[in-house]
Design an enzyme around this catalytic site. Structure first.
Site, PDB file in Angstrom:
ATOM      1  N   ARG A   1       1.062  -1.017   0.048  1.00  0.00           N
ATOM      2  CA  ARG A   1      -0.243  -0.171  -0.147  1.00  0.00           C
ATOM      3  C   ARG A   1       0.582   1.286   0.213  1.00  0.00           C
ATOM      4  O   ARG A   1       1.800   1.465   0.384  1.00  0.00           O
ATOM      5  CB  ARG A   1      -1.508  -0.144   1.244  1.00  0.00           C
ATOM      6  CG  ARG A   1      -0.496  -0.079   2.679  1.00  0.00           C
ATOM      7  CD  ARG A   1      -1.497  -0.322   4.124  1.00  0.00           C
ATOM      8  NE  ARG A   1      -1.124  -0.390   4.801  1.00  0.00           N
ATOM      9  CZ  ARG A   1      -0.463  -1.071   5.591  1.00  0.00           C
ATOM     10  NH1 ARG A   1      -0.396  -2.562   5.083  1.00  0.00           N
ATOM     11  NH2 ARG A   1      -0.083  -0.773   6.739  1.00  0.00           N
TER      12      ARG A   1
ATOM     13  N   ARG B   1       1.468  -4.053   3.375  1.00  0.00           N
ATOM     14  CA  ARG B   1       2.345  -3.576   4.133  1.00  0.00           C
ATOM     15  C   ARG B   1       3.214  -1.771   3.208  1.00  0.00           C
ATOM     16  O   ARG B   1       2.901  -2.062   2.086  1.00  0.00           O
ATOM     17  CB  ARG B   1       4.179  -4.111   4.378  1.00  0.00           C
ATOM     18  CG  ARG B   1       4.890  -3.211   4.845  1.00  0.00           C
ATOM     19  CD  ARG B   1       6.173  -4.116   5.154  1.00  0.00           C
ATOM     20  NE  ARG B   1       7.323  -3.872   5.347  1.00  0.00           N
ATOM     21  CZ  ARG B   1       8.680  -3.839   5.981  1.00  0.00           C
ATOM     22  NH1 ARG B   1       8.520  -4.658   5.810  1.00  0.00           N
ATOM     23  NH2 ARG B   1       9.395  -2.818   6.426  1.00  0.00           N
ATOM     24  N   HIS B   2       3.205  -0.909   4.344  1.00  0.00           N
ATOM     25  CA  HIS B   2       4.418  -0.248   3.041  1.00  0.00           C
ATOM     26  C   HIS B   2       5.445  -0.192   2.711  1.00  0.00           C
ATOM     27  O   HIS B   2       6.306  -0.732   3.245  1.00  0.00           O
ATOM     28  CB  HIS B   2       3.978   1.365   4.244  1.00  0.00           C
ATOM     29  CG  HIS B   2       2.756   1.538   3.859  1.00  0.00           C
ATOM     30  ND1 HIS B   2       2.039   2.397   3.489  1.00  0.00           N
ATOM     31  CD2 HIS B   2       1.796   2.016   5.716  1.00  0.00           C
ATOM     32  CE1 HIS B   2       0.656   2.957   4.427  1.00  0.00           C
ATOM     33  NE2 HIS B   2       0.449   2.512   5.458  1.00  0.00           N
ATOM     34  N   VAL B   3       5.626  -0.640   1.428  1.00  0.00           N
ATOM     35  CA  VAL B   3       6.484  -1.609   1.047  1.00  0.00           C
ATOM     36  C   VAL B   3       7.162  -1.143  -0.388  1.00  0.00           C
ATOM     37  O   VAL B   3       6.338  -1.475  -1.608  1.00  0.00           O
ATOM     38  CB  VAL B   3       7.004  -2.992   1.938  1.00  0.00           C
ATOM     39  CG1 VAL B   3       6.421  -3.350   0.712  1.00  0.00           C
ATOM     40  CG2 VAL B   3       8.533  -2.819   1.042  1.00  0.00           C
TER      41      VAL B   3
ATOM     42  N   GLU C   1      -0.886   8.306   8.594  1.00  0.00           N
ATOM     43  CA  GLU C   1      -1.254   8.184   7.415  1.00  0.00           C
ATOM     44  C   GLU C   1      -2.663   9.409   7.244  1.00  0.00           C
ATOM     45  O   GLU C   1      -3.294   8.913   8.324  1.00  0.00           O
ATOM     46  CB  GLU C   1      -1.532   7.996   6.514  1.00  0.00           C
ATOM     47  CG  GLU C   1       0.525   7.493   6.222  1.00  0.00           C
ATOM     48  CD  GLU C   1       0.707   6.832   5.339  1.00  0.00           C
ATOM     49  OE1 GLU C   1      -0.526   6.108   4.642  1.00  0.00           O
ATOM     50  OE2 GLU C   1       1.946   5.718   5.046  1.00  0.00           O
TER      51      GLU C   1
END
Length: 404
Positions: free
Chosen positions: A104, A162-164, A389
């Site tokens: 994401r 995951r933010h990746v 966020e």
């Protein structure tokens, strides 16, 4: 006196073996005839059975289902057999795809989707693995390998989020999962991040102080026009080059604004992503996900449109949010030209996917005036976002930007 030899015992004994032999020969001849007839009948029966089997198999393949007579016979004999009752349970048939990764992008509705996924995981019986690591999108080679091996070992079917930045599993001889993602208008994403870091949202008036305790007042109350026009680091490259690296990958050049990173991101989208949606058309994104991944997203629109779920979005409005001047927007747009080229590419691909599925796109850039857009942005409800966020949902930045 003449003897009657025909009736004498000696004559009778001499003739008996011949009669017995003839009688036995007749029996053997009759038995051979019977066996021959039986063999021909058996052969004919076997050939007829084989023909019927082949014909039935062909009919099954052409018709796509077994003939009704076979279904009737099975129903008459019963659905269960001895083997069905005594063999070990059949392994679970996994859906395809059974490995999905949602890497994401920050400020692009991920909180909304993650909450939906938590509800869907229980409803649709898949494993949701949501990483709590938010600020480490770039990994070393060893970190990449460790993470990809961990992902590959999750019980299937799973969805990992995951933010990746994009991970290339095949580079390390691992099975590549299916990727999905959502992005939004780049300036809209930037503005949401800028004001949320400073002033938070309605979920808690002091949450921004907890989140950015080291931010001095001069930075917290910095006018966004000054930040953009005077080229502060937060409002300049490479900080505003944010979306493309999520799709380009872990290569160092992916973090450098330019054509190389842009083209590699496009290539990865075409080769590895089942769907990349745009936040401005979130309901259509959810609908497509429900069509393309029904074993994960079945029923997602019913949940998203439910009144109880809608109430969750009332506390996510960014505090003190306002629009920059048109001059600042023009400068910012020029700095984000690669981001906008990628966003427009994703938008076109998304609309093409909608057309293939049979959904008519109704999203058209509205010709709103800047003053109206400033008012619209202040009252536009936002999707839920991660705690660090926040998203705001603007219709289309291209409608109110002045291109240089």
């Amino acid at each position: 006196m003449m003897k009657n030899f025909s009736s004498s015992p000696l004559h009778s004994n001499n003739q008996t073996p011949n009669h017995i032999r003839e009688r036995n020969n007749r029996k053997y001849s009759l038995l051979s005839t019977v066996l021959l007839r039986f063999s021909l009948r058996g052969y004919g029966f076997c050939m007829a059975t084989l023909f019927l089997f082949c014909f039935g198999s062909l009919f099954y393949q052409l018709n796509g289902a077994p003939p009704k007579i076979l279904l009737d016979i099975r129903q008459y004999l019963g659905e269960s057999t001895y083997l069905d009752d005594h063999r070990p349970p059949a392994p679970r048939v996994l859906p395809f795809p059974s490995q999905v990764v949602y890497n994401r992008v920050g400020k692009c509705g991920s909180r909304t989707v993650v909450i939906l996924l938590r509800l869907l995981a229980e409803k649709n019986q898949f494993n949701l693995v949501s990483a709590d690591i938010h600020n480490k999108t770039r990994l070393t080679k060893h970190e990449q390998v460790d993470l990809m091996k961990n992902i590959s070992n999750f019980p299937q079917p799973f969805l990992y989020t995951r933010h990746v930045h994009f991970l290339n599993f095949t580079r390390f001889k691992l099975e590549q999962p299916v990727y999905i993602n959502i992005i939004r208008d780049p300036i809209s994403r930037f503005l949401s991040n800028y004001f949320f870091r400073r002033f938070g949202d309605w979920r808690g008036e002091q949450n921004h102080l907890i989140r950015t305790p080291g931010m001095k007042d001069d930075e917290r109350y910095l006018d966004i026009n000054v930040c953009i026009l005077e080229n502060y680091p937060e409002c300049s490259n490479p900080r505003v080059f944010y979306i493309i690296p999520y799709f380009c990958g872990q290569h160092p050049q992916c973090r450098e604004p330019g054509v190389w990173a842009l083209e590699r991101a496009k290539q990865n989208v075409l080769e590895n992503y089942l769907l990349v949606g745009i936040l401005e058309e979130l309901e259509d994104v959810l609908l497509l996900l429900e069509r393309l991944l029904p074993h994960y997203f079945s029923g997602v629109l019913n949940i998203y449109k439910s009144p109880d779920y809608r109430k969750l979005g009332n506390m996510t409005g960014t505090v003190r949010k306002h629009m920059p001047s048109l001059e600042a927007l023009q400068v910012l747009y020029h700095r984000m030209r690669y981001e906008y080229e990628f966003y427009n590419f994703i938008r076109e691909q998304f609309h093409l996917m909608k057309k293939k599925i049979g959904l008519k796109s109704v999203s058209q850039p509205p010709a709103y005036s800047p003053d109206f857009l400033r008012e619209l942005a202040l009252r536009t409800p936002e999707p839920l976002e991660e705690d660090e966020e926040l998203d705001t949902e603007l219709d289309d930045a291209n409608a109110w930007l002045v291109h240089p």
